[in-house]
Design a protein around this motif. Structure first.
Motif, PDB file in Angstrom:
ATOM      1  N   PRO A  59      52.785  62.932  71.888  1.00 14.38           N
ATOM      2  CA  PRO A  59      52.967  63.644  73.161  1.00 14.38           C
ATOM      3  C   PRO A  59      51.760  64.470  73.607  1.00 14.38           C
ATOM      4  CG  PRO A  59      54.926  63.844  71.818  1.00 14.38           C
ATOM      5  CD  PRO A  59      53.876  63.193  70.956  1.00 14.38           C
ATOM      6  N   ILE A  60      50.951  64.917  72.675  1.00 17.83           N
ATOM      7  CA  ILE A  60      49.783  65.717  73.032  1.00 17.83           C
ATOM      8  C   ILE A  60      48.821  64.954  73.943  1.00 17.83           C
ATOM      9  CG2 ILE A  60      48.397  65.082  71.016  1.00 17.83           C
ATOM     10  CD1 ILE A  60      47.430  68.029  70.970  1.00 17.83           C
ATOM     11  N   THR A  61      48.845  63.622  73.878  1.00 15.09           N
ATOM     12  CA  THR A  61      47.915  62.833  74.704  1.00 15.09           C
ATOM     13  C   THR A  61      48.232  62.954  76.194  1.00 15.09           C
ATOM     14  OG1 THR A  61      49.225  60.806  74.462  1.00 15.09           O
ATOM     15  CG2 THR A  61      47.466  61.177  72.846  1.00 15.09           C
ATOM     16  N   ALA A  62      49.462  63.336  76.539  1.00 18.08           N
ATOM     17  CA  ALA A  62      49.824  63.492  77.955  1.00 18.08           C
ATOM     18  C   ALA A  62      49.032  64.618  78.605  1.00 18.08           C
ATOM     19  CB  ALA A  62      51.322  63.760  78.096  1.00 18.08           C
ATOM     20  N   ASP A  63      48.593  65.604  77.825  1.00 18.82           N
ATOM     21  CA  ASP A  63      47.861  66.750  78.352  1.00 18.82           C
ATOM     22  C   ASP A  63      46.345  66.579  78.283  1.00 18.82           C
ATOM     23  OD1 ASP A  63      50.298  68.042  78.817  1.00 18.82           O
ATOM     24  OD2 ASP A  63      50.320  68.852  76.775  1.00 18.82           O
ATOM     25  N   MET A  64      45.899  65.465  77.739  1.00 18.83           N
ATOM     26  CA  MET A  64      44.457  65.258  77.599  1.00 18.83           C
ATOM     27  C   MET A  64      43.894  64.692  78.903  1.00 18.83           C
ATOM     28  SD  MET A  64      44.449  63.743  73.715  1.00 18.83           S
ATOM     29  CE  MET A  64      42.692  63.848  73.442  1.00 18.83           C
ATOM     30  N   ASP A  68      42.554  44.946  80.591  1.00 18.85           N
ATOM     31  CA  ASP A  68      43.573  44.722  81.608  1.00 18.85           C
ATOM     32  C   ASP A  68      44.259  46.042  81.968  1.00 18.85           C
ATOM     33  OD1 ASP A  68      45.455  42.661  83.047  1.00 18.85           O
ATOM     34  OD2 ASP A  68      46.784  44.057  81.960  1.00 18.85           O
ATOM     35  N   GLU A  69      44.282  46.385  83.257  1.00 21.14           N
ATOM     36  CA  GLU A  69      44.849  47.658  83.708  1.00 21.14           C
ATOM     37  C   GLU A  69      46.330  47.789  83.347  1.00 21.14           C
ATOM     38  OE1 GLU A  69      43.439  50.410  84.977  1.00 21.14           O
ATOM     39  OE2 GLU A  69      41.499  49.437  84.695  1.00 21.14           O
ATOM     40  N   GLY A  70      47.092  46.716  83.471  1.00 23.44           N
ATOM     41  CA  GLY A  70      48.512  46.755  83.118  1.00 23.44           C
ATOM     42  C   GLY A  70      48.711  47.040  81.640  1.00 23.44           C
ATOM     43  N   ASP A  71      47.909  46.403  80.794  1.00 22.79           N
ATOM     44  CA  ASP A  71      47.991  46.645  79.355  1.00 22.79           C
ATOM     45  C   ASP A  71      47.587  48.079  79.027  1.00 22.79           C
ATOM     46  OD1 ASP A  71      48.794  44.027  78.930  1.00 22.79           O
ATOM     47  OD2 ASP A  71      46.792  43.338  78.316  1.00 22.79           O
ATOM     48  N   LEU A  72      46.546  48.576  79.694  1.00 26.34           N
ATOM     49  CA  LEU A  72      46.097  49.948  79.455  1.00 26.34           C
ATOM     50  C   LEU A  72      47.198  50.950  79.795  1.00 26.34           C
ATOM     51  CD1 LEU A  72      42.457  49.675  80.848  1.00 26.34           C
ATOM     52  CD2 LEU A  72      43.099  50.051  78.454  1.00 26.34           C
ATOM     53  N   ARG A  73      47.879  50.734  80.922  1.00 23.59           N
ATOM     54  CA  ARG A  73      48.972  51.632  81.320  1.00 23.59           C
ATOM     55  C   ARG A  73      50.141  51.554  80.334  1.00 23.59           C
ATOM     56  NH1 ARG A  73      47.344  50.269  86.346  1.00 23.59           N
ATOM     57  NH2 ARG A  73      48.779  48.539  86.578  1.00 23.59           N
ATOM     58  N   ARG A  74      50.538  50.321  79.990  1.00 24.33           N
ATOM     59  CA  ARG A  74      51.678  50.129  79.090  1.00 24.33           C
ATOM     60  C   ARG A  74      51.415  50.777  77.727  1.00 24.33           C
ATOM     61  NH1 ARG A  74      50.996  45.390  78.113  1.00 24.33           N
ATOM     62  NH2 ARG A  74      50.736  45.351  75.878  1.00 24.33           N
ATOM     63  N   VAL A  75      50.251  50.532  77.178  1.00 22.22           N
ATOM     64  CA  VAL A  75      49.926  51.087  75.861  1.00 22.22           C
ATOM     65  C   VAL A  75      49.733  52.600  75.964  1.00 22.22           C
ATOM     66  CG1 VAL A  75      48.287  51.057  73.937  1.00 22.22           C
ATOM     67  CG2 VAL A  75      48.984  48.907  75.025  1.00 22.22           C
ATOM     68  N   GLY A  76      49.221  53.073  77.091  1.00 17.47           N
ATOM     69  CA  GLY A  76      49.111  54.514  77.307  1.00 17.47           C
ATOM     70  C   GLY A  76      50.468  55.194  77.253  1.00 17.47           C
ATOM     71  N   GLU A  77      51.484  54.547  77.820  1.00 22.17           N
ATOM     72  CA  GLU A  77      52.851  55.092  77.762  1.00 22.17           C
ATOM     73  C   GLU A  77      53.383  55.109  76.327  1.00 22.17           C
ATOM     74  OE1 GLU A  77      55.085  52.744  80.528  1.00 22.17           O
ATOM     75  OE2 GLU A  77      53.998  53.549  82.255  1.00 22.17           O
ATOM     76  N   ILE A  78      53.082  54.054  75.571  1.00 21.70           N
ATOM     77  CA  ILE A  78      53.499  53.998  74.164  1.00 21.70           C
ATOM     78  C   ILE A  78      52.805  55.114  73.385  1.00 21.70           C
ATOM     79  CG2 ILE A  78      53.437  52.614  72.044  1.00 21.70           C
ATOM     80  CD1 ILE A  78      53.546  50.112  73.909  1.00 21.70           C
ATOM     81  N   MET A  79      51.519  55.323  73.684  1.00 20.19           N
ATOM     82  CA  MET A  79      50.758  56.357  72.986  1.00 20.19           C
ATOM     83  C   MET A  79      51.312  57.744  73.299  1.00 20.19           C
ATOM     84  SD  MET A  79      46.660  56.553  72.496  1.00 20.19           S
ATOM     85  CE  MET A  79      46.681  54.920  71.784  1.00 20.19           C
ATOM     86  N   THR A  80      51.649  57.986  74.565  1.00 15.54           N
ATOM     87  CA  THR A  80      52.193  59.288  74.942  1.00 15.54           C
ATOM     88  C   THR A  80      53.552  59.528  74.283  1.00 15.54           C
ATOM     89  OG1 THR A  80      50.996  59.238  77.033  1.00 15.54           O
ATOM     90  CG2 THR A  80      52.864  60.732  76.899  1.00 15.54           C
ATOM     91  N   ALA A  81      54.352  58.475  74.147  1.00 12.35           N
ATOM     92  CA  ALA A  81      55.653  58.626  73.486  1.00 12.35           C
ATOM     93  C   ALA A  81      55.487  58.959  72.005  1.00 12.35           C
ATOM     94  CB  ALA A  81      56.481  57.353  73.657  1.00 12.35           C
ATOM     95  N   LYS A  82      54.523  58.344  71.345  1.00 12.19           N
ATOM     96  CA  LYS A  82      54.323  58.579  69.911  1.00 12.19           C
ATOM     97  C   LYS A  82      53.537  59.858  69.654  1.00 12.19           C
ATOM     98  CE  LYS A  82      52.981  56.175  65.666  1.00 12.19           C
ATOM     99  NZ  LYS A  82      52.513  54.890  65.110  1.00 12.19           N
TER     100      LYS A  82
END
Length: 146
Positions: free
Chosen positions: A108-113, A92-106
């Motif tokens: 931060p290096i993932t924001a640059d990948m 689900d695209e909404g779930d992917l985005r939401r969890v992506g935001e959680i991952m970036t918060a925990k």
């Protein structure tokens, strides 16, 4: 006590970074995989390459188990989680985005990948969680059904 214990489980998951995931190969062989993860309450998510053995194992058999713990040299201070649950691929695209935001918060290096078309997101929903806390008493383990 169950609500209080669930809150301890959520907090423990939120404040740790790695889990040790157990899957079973189609041939019946157990495998262990160390994974960075994020959580929403007791549900955990991790990203992985879609062609890994763990993905093949999960596709064949969604029953998984994992532990989250820490290197505590004092046995009487040990805390850990032992979790049994079901794994699935998040589409689900909404779930992917939401969890992506959680991952970036925990993490931060993932924001640059850069985006990787071979990366997928796996969700593990718990069925039972055992909370180990040897500071309560040696061998203390409380069970919570989800």
């Amino acid at each position: 006590m169950t609500d209080e214990l669930k809150e301890k489980i959520y907090e423990y998951l939120a404040t740790h970074y790695y889990l040790n995931l157990a899957t079973v190969s189609p041939e019946g062989k157990p495998m262990a995989h160390t994974m960075a993860y994020v959580s929403e309450n007791a549900t955990v998510y991790f990203a992985t390459n879609k062609d890994t053995r763990k993905v093949r194992n999960i596709t064949n058999n969604p029953d998984v188990a994992y532990t989250v713990d820490e290197d505590e040299p004092d046995w009487f201070g040990m805390q850990a989680l032992q979790v049994e649950g079901k794994a699935s691929i998040v589409t689900d695209e909404g779930d992917l985005r939401r969890v992506g935001e959680i991952m970036t918060a925990k993490f931060p290096i993932t924001a640059d990948m850069p985006p990787d078309p071979y990366t997928i997101l796996i969700k593990v929903e718990p069925e039972v969680v055992y909370f180990l806390d040897y500071s309560v008493e040696f061998w203390y383990r409380a069970k919570v059904d989800f």
